[in-house]
Scaffold this active site. Structure first.
Site, PDB file in Angstrom:
ATOM      1  N   LEU A  59       0.859  -1.182   0.000  1.00 49.10           N
ATOM      2  CA  LEU A  59       0.000   0.000   0.000  1.00 49.10           C
ATOM      3  C   LEU A  59       0.893   1.229   0.000  1.00 49.10           C
ATOM      4  O   LEU A  59       1.923   1.259   0.689  1.00 49.10           O
ATOM      5  CB  LEU A  59      -0.893   0.024   1.242  1.00 49.10           C
ATOM      6  CG  LEU A  59      -2.098  -0.914   1.269  1.00 49.10           C
ATOM      7  CD1 LEU A  59      -2.737  -0.906   2.654  1.00 49.10           C
ATOM      8  CD2 LEU A  59      -3.124  -0.527   0.211  1.00 49.10           C
ATOM      9  N   ASP A  60       0.517   2.246  -0.758  1.00 45.13           N
ATOM     10  CA  ASP A  60       1.280   3.488  -0.772  1.00 45.13           C
ATOM     11  C   ASP A  60       1.298   4.110   0.621  1.00 45.13           C
ATOM     12  O   ASP A  60       0.381   3.876   1.419  1.00 45.13           O
ATOM     13  CB  ASP A  60       0.660   4.480  -1.756  1.00 45.13           C
ATOM     14  CG  ASP A  60       0.701   3.987  -3.186  1.00 45.13           C
ATOM     15  OD1 ASP A  60       1.638   3.256  -3.533  1.00 45.13           O
ATOM     16  OD2 ASP A  60      -0.215   4.325  -3.957  1.00 45.13           O
TER      17      ASP A  60
END
EC number: 5.4.99.25
Length: 302
Positions: free
Chosen positions: A43-44
């Protein structure tokens, strides 16, 4: 006492904003003192939500979870494009947002559903020549992000204002929500970037009980028993696979790496094999009436 310990299981982490997936993983690993840990799909840093963490033997199924269907909620900020396609990047262009009716939105969303060709963000972990694209982009090099086939099962408007739209996204492996938002903005003629992104679920965890880092730290303060109670058995990660039940002799032979006659009534393909004690021994491939070991857990050897 050893700093780290053998530990098997799955943790459904609610990743906080501001940390990379690896930074969150390392914090969790230190809390649990786990010898081996890995996550299933980055996930960013801007993103929050479900990040399944695999400990010990569960790392052997991490790739399966990585390829699973996922759901997100995102807020697209209209009128501004950024170099990263999200709010963490530098603004590239600002355009006025036109008056948009439902028909215009639907016309822009429709080509982004189904099996589509998607260009990944320039700032992504995809590798070219053995190096992540984001590393090259940060050095100012010209980067041509690859176009890949991805699948978008659902893409729906939940709410919208004059300058933002909240979307529900369900997609397959390799899909970038940042790219969906970027392409939606271009189709609307005003540009857009991700202002908020939250991962809601990853199959087979459709209604996940997630734990924040703060909750885990509170459990750790109570002792390892309270912390370990947050874990799921790795079998939960295989809930989507057909099950094959073996007797003691079949389990022994499978653990030795032998091919077996498949039980009557089993269908061909990948399946999860279970011993007589109800514990999963690993993944097997069933074809032509035979059952062949593919990925076994260490206890399968007895």
């Amino acid at each position: 006492m050893s700093r780290y310990r053998p530990l098997d299981g799955l943790l459904l982490l609610d990743k906080p904003q501001g940390l990379s997936s690896n930074q969150a993983l390392q914090q969790v690993r230190r809390l649990f003192r786990a010898e081996k840990a890995g996550h299933t799909g980055s996930l960013d840093p801007l993103a929050t939500g479900l990040l399944p963490v695999c400990f010990g033997e569960a790392t052997k199924i991490a790739g399966l979870l990585l390829g699973s269907r996922k759901a997100y909620e995102t807020i697209a900020r209209l009128g501004v494009t950024t170099d990263t396609d999200d709010a963490d990047g530098q603004p590239l262009r600002e355009r006025p947002v036109p008056t948009l009716d439902e028909a215009t939105f639907e016309a822009a969303l429709a080509p982004l559903r189904g099996r589509i060709a998607q260009r990944a963000p320039i700032y992504s972990a995809l590798k070219q020549g053995g190096e992540a694209l984001y590393a090259r982009a940060r050095r100012g090099e010209a980067v041509e992000a690859p176009v890949r086939k991805v699948e978008v099962f659902r893409l729906e408007v939940l709410e919208r204002t004059a300058e933002a739209v909240r979307l529900h996204v369900e997609c397959g492996s390799g899909t970038y929500v940042r790219s969906l938002v970027r392409d939606l903005g271009e189709a609307l003629g005003c540009g857009a970037h991700v202002a908020m992104l939250r991962r809601l679920w990853v199959e087979p965890f459709r209604a996940p009980r997630m734990y924040t880092l703060e909750e885990l730290a509170a459990c750790a303060a109570q002792g390892e028993a309270a912390l370990d109670a947050c874990l799921l058995p790795l079998e939960d990660g295989l809930a989507g696979f057909p099950q094959v039940r073996l007797d003691a002799e079949g389990a022994r032979r499978l653990g030795q790496g032998q091919r077996l006659r498949a039980p009557a009534g089993t269908t061909e393909g990948m399946a999860a094999a279970y011993g007589p004690d109800g514990r999963c021994l690993g993944l097997v491939e069933i074809a032509a009436g035979r059952l062949a070991p593919q990925r076994l857990f260490r206890w399968a050897a007895g």
